[in-house]
Scaffold this active site. Structure first.
Site, PDB file in Angstrom:
ATOM      1  CE1 TYR A  25      -4.296   1.353   0.059  1.00  0.00           C
ATOM      2  CE2 TYR A  25      -3.397   2.853   1.701  1.00  0.00           C
ATOM      3  CZ  TYR A  25      -4.400   2.505   0.819  1.00  0.00           C
ATOM      4  OH  TYR A  25      -5.512   3.312   0.691  1.00  0.00           O
ATOM      5  N   GLY A  26       1.856   1.247  -0.943  1.00  0.00           N
ATOM      6  CA  GLY A  26       2.757   2.392  -1.064  1.00  0.00           C
ATOM      7  C   GLY A  26       2.322   3.264  -2.225  1.00  0.00           C
ATOM      8  CB  SER A  51       2.737  -3.758   6.929  1.00  0.00           C
ATOM      9  OG  SER A  51       2.726  -2.653   6.056  1.00  0.00           O
ATOM     10  CG  HIS A 108       9.281  -2.808 -13.138  1.00  0.00           C
ATOM     11  ND1 HIS A 108       9.623  -2.419 -14.409  1.00  0.00           N
ATOM     12  CD2 HIS A 108      10.451  -3.033 -12.496  1.00  0.00           C
ATOM     13  CE1 HIS A 108      10.944  -2.407 -14.526  1.00  0.00           C
ATOM     14  NE2 HIS A 108      11.475  -2.782 -13.388  1.00  0.00           N
ATOM     15  N   GLY A 134       2.523   6.652  -8.545  1.00  0.00           N
ATOM     16  CA  GLY A 134       1.237   6.267  -7.974  1.00  0.00           C
ATOM     17  C   GLY A 134       0.362   7.442  -7.572  1.00  0.00           C
ATOM     18  CG  ASP A 191      10.238   1.195 -16.032  1.00  0.00           C
ATOM     19  OD1 ASP A 191       9.410   2.104 -16.208  1.00  0.00           O
ATOM     20  OD2 ASP A 191      10.695   0.901 -14.913  1.00  0.00           O
ATOM     21  CD  GLU A 227      18.199  30.263 -17.156  1.00  0.00           C
ATOM     22  OE1 GLU A 227      17.819  31.372 -16.711  1.00  0.00           O
ATOM     23  OE2 GLU A 227      17.716  29.736 -18.164  1.00  0.00           O
TER      24      GLU A 227
HETATM   25  P1  NDP Z   1       6.568   1.150  -2.632  1.00  0.00           P
HETATM   26  O1  NDP Z   1       7.986   1.192  -2.169  1.00  0.00           O
HETATM   27  O2  NDP Z   1       5.785   2.407  -2.553  1.00  0.00           O
HETATM   28  O3  NDP Z   1       5.790  -0.033  -1.847  1.00  0.00           O
HETATM   29  C1  NDP Z   1       5.815  -0.063  -0.522  1.00  0.00           C
HETATM   30  C2  NDP Z   1       4.659  -0.907  -0.016  1.00  0.00           C
HETATM   31  O4  NDP Z   1       4.994  -2.308  -0.050  1.00  0.00           O
HETATM   32  C3  NDP Z   1       4.403  -0.533   1.423  1.00  0.00           C
HETATM   33  O5  NDP Z   1       3.022  -0.601   1.674  1.00  0.00           O
HETATM   34  C4  NDP Z   1       5.172  -1.635   2.147  1.00  0.00           C
HETATM   35  O6  NDP Z   1       4.759  -1.816   3.489  1.00  0.00           O
HETATM   36  C5  NDP Z   1       4.796  -2.815   1.276  1.00  0.00           C
HETATM   37  N1  NDP Z   1       5.615  -3.979   1.549  1.00  0.00           N
HETATM   38  C6  NDP Z   1       6.954  -4.025   1.764  1.00  0.00           C
HETATM   39  N2  NDP Z   1       7.321  -5.282   2.064  1.00  0.00           N
HETATM   40  C7  NDP Z   1       6.181  -6.047   2.021  1.00  0.00           C
HETATM   41  C8  NDP Z   1       5.895  -7.422   2.269  1.00  0.00           C
HETATM   42  N3  NDP Z   1       6.867  -8.259   2.642  1.00  0.00           N
HETATM   43  N4  NDP Z   1       4.610  -7.839   2.147  1.00  0.00           N
HETATM   44  C9  NDP Z   1       3.631  -6.993   1.821  1.00  0.00           C
HETATM   45  N5  NDP Z   1       3.832  -5.672   1.602  1.00  0.00           N
HETATM   46  C10 NDP Z   1       5.089  -5.209   1.689  1.00  0.00           C
HETATM   47  O7  NDP Z   1       6.545   0.516  -4.096  1.00  0.00           O
HETATM   48  P2  NDP Z   1       6.113   1.257  -5.449  1.00  0.00           P
HETATM   49  O8  NDP Z   1       4.680   1.574  -5.413  1.00  0.00           O
HETATM   50  O9  NDP Z   1       7.123   2.311  -5.765  1.00  0.00           O
HETATM   51  O10 NDP Z   1       6.373   0.081  -6.488  1.00  0.00           O
HETATM   52  C11 NDP Z   1       5.492  -1.026  -6.578  1.00  0.00           C
HETATM   53  C12 NDP Z   1       5.652  -1.677  -7.933  1.00  0.00           C
HETATM   54  O11 NDP Z   1       5.216  -0.753  -8.926  1.00  0.00           O
HETATM   55  C13 NDP Z   1       7.091  -2.029  -8.295  1.00  0.00           C
HETATM   56  O12 NDP Z   1       7.054  -3.187  -9.088  1.00  0.00           O
HETATM   57  C14 NDP Z   1       7.537  -0.840  -9.142  1.00  0.00           C
HETATM   58  O13 NDP Z   1       8.584  -1.149 -10.051  1.00  0.00           O
HETATM   59  C15 NDP Z   1       6.244  -0.537  -9.876  1.00  0.00           C
HETATM   60  N6  NDP Z   1       6.102   0.822 -10.377  1.00  0.00           N
HETATM   61  C16 NDP Z   1       6.309   1.880  -9.517  1.00  0.00           C
HETATM   62  C17 NDP Z   1       6.111   3.170  -9.945  1.00  0.00           C
HETATM   63  C18 NDP Z   1       6.205   4.307  -8.994  1.00  0.00           C
HETATM   64  O14 NDP Z   1       5.893   5.400  -9.408  1.00  0.00           O
HETATM   65  N7  NDP Z   1       6.583   4.182  -7.748  1.00  0.00           N
HETATM   66  C19 NDP Z   1       5.731   3.455 -11.352  1.00  0.00           C
HETATM   67  C20 NDP Z   1       5.411   2.275 -12.127  1.00  0.00           C
HETATM   68  C21 NDP Z   1       5.639   1.008 -11.637  1.00  0.00           C
HETATM   69  P3  NDP Z   1       5.477  -0.964   4.701  1.00  0.00           P
HETATM   70  O15 NDP Z   1       4.775   0.356   4.743  1.00  0.00           O
HETATM   71  O16 NDP Z   1       5.271  -1.753   5.921  1.00  0.00           O
HETATM   72  O17 NDP Z   1       6.936  -0.823   4.337  1.00  0.00           O
HETATM   73 MG    MG Z   2       9.146   3.998 -15.324  1.00  0.00          MG
END
Ligand code: NDP
Ligand code: MG
Length: 335
Positions: A25-26, A51, A108, A134, A191, A227
């Site tokens: 949920y990032g 988490s 990805h 996101g 990418d 600039e």
């Molecule tokens: P984030 O770093 O934002 O994801 C973090 C999330 O994953 C948090 O909720 C974290 O929980 C959770 N997490 C970490 N470890 C675990 C686990 N063991 N089990 C369950 N949940 C877990 O990732 P992104 O959103 O940046 O990236 C996600 C995917 O999307 C990747 O494949 C990335 O390549 C792809 N992507 C990302 C983009 C972006 O803009 N960021 C763009 C396009 C694709 P906690 O809070 O506890 O750490």
């Molecule tokens: Mg990209």
């Protein structure tokens, strides 16, 4: 010609009749989960016990499950965790419980393309990769627009993998903007190359080099900041709206002349050689291997880069200047 799917080509019922677990949920996860829910899809968020994201997802009204429990519940599992720990998350929580016909989705291609995750033959494996951060994915959806995405199929167990992935893309709003068909290989390589050579690595290095050149020559850092960093946004907006030629039409003739004559001196044959080197390391897996090793070692170099870069003079002057421009809605890295 590339194949691009729009809402009219998609069957939303394929996702509306499915139970979807969004793992993580990032940045991406919160946007996927919220957009799908607003599109009428049944969604849970999957996290590990303890988490930090759990409270946030629950606060946003989601049912939160542990990853194994969510794997049992869901028809569709979207991986929105960081890429490096993903194979462990998959192997520990998902793989042992998979059933025929489930759909595994990735935002990805890295883990599938480099063979770090190897799903069994009885499940569909596809990608829906939004082409942007996101927080923008959510903002576009709320604003009634959509963000373009890529779709690819790695494995089609049900005969419907692509249609199901497209329906998911519809659910996050990407059908409005266009969903381009690609492969895991093409998405992964382009990418990684794009973020390294152009969008993040190339652009940051260009901005810093321009800033340092001016400051070293005795110009005020404030002038150099406006600039070389602040104005990038104004130019990028023009590029985004109308491409290179629209940007050139909008700038002065003097600036346009500078574009044609100076650009190739900065991005010259040596820069292109460096780009080809980056691409080769991505294609043959060298980049992925090194990045995984860096993670396994506890990110020693990443931590050092973060520390050094946060102290760069452009950051110090920028922070001061942005504070004087409240209309920018300035942002800080959370501590
Ligand atoms: P984030 O770093 O934002 O994801 C973090 C999330 O994953 C948090 O909720 C974290 O929980 C959770 N997490 C970490 N470890 C675990 C686990 N063991 N089990 C369950 N949940 C877990 O990732 P992104 O959103 O940046 O990236 C996600 C995917 O999307 C990747 O494949 C990335 O390549 C792809 N992507 C990302 C983009 C972006 O803009 N960021 C763009 C396009 C694709 P906690 O809070 O506890 O750490
Ligand atoms: Mg990209």
């Amino acid at each position: 010609m590339a194949t691009i799917y729009y809402e009219k080509d998609i069957h939303p019922e394929l996702i509306k009749s499915s139970k979807v677990a969004v793992v993580g949920y990032g940045s991406q996860g919160h946007a996927h989960a919220q957009n799908l829910r607003d599109s009428g899809v049944e969604v849970v968020v999957a996290l590990y016990p303890g988490s930090k994201s759990r409270a946030k997802a629950e606060g946003d009204g989601f049912c939160v499950m542990n990853v194994p429990e969510a794997t049992d519940w869901a028809d569709v599992i979207m991986f929105c965790t960081p890429d490096v720990p993903m194979s462990k998350i998959y192997n520990d929580g998902v793989a042992p419980r998979l059933r025929d016909g489930q759909l595994l989705l990735f935002a990805h291609g890295l883990n599938i393309h480099f063979g770090l995750i190897e799903p069994p033959k009885n499940v569909d494996v596809a990608m829906v990769a939004p082409k942007g951060p996101g927080h923008r994915l959510r903002a576009e959806y709320v604003g009634g627009a959509g963000m373009p995405a890529l779709v690819a199929v790695h494995q089609d167990a049900t005969g419907q993998a692509k249609e199901r992935a497209l329906a998911y893309a519809w659910g996050i709003g990407s059908g409005k903007a266009g969903v381009l068909e690609t492969t895991f290989k093409e998405e992964t390589e382009t990418d990684l190359f794009g973020e390294q050579a152009v969008l993040c690595g190339g652009l940051s290095a260009l901005i810093k080099a321009g800033f340092e050149t001016l400051v070293d020559a005795g110009y005020q850092p404030e002038a150099a900041y406006f600039e070389c960093l602040h104005e990038t946004k104004l130019i990028v907006d023009l590029l985004y709206e109308g491409g290179l030629n629209y940007m050139r039409y909008s700038i002065s003739d003097t600036a346009e002349w500078g574009d044609y004559t100076a650009g190739p001196k900065v991005i010259n044959s040596q820069s292109r050689e460096a780009m080809n080197g980056l691409l080769k390391d991505i294609q043959d897996g060298t980049f992925a291997k090194r990045w995984i090793e860096e993670n396994e070692a506890g990110l020693p170099n990443m931590k050092r880069y973060r520390e050094e870069e946060s102290k760069h003079p452009i950051e110090e002057v920028g922070k001061r200047l942005r504070a004087m421009m409240p209309f920018l809605k300035t942002k800080e890295v959370p501590v």
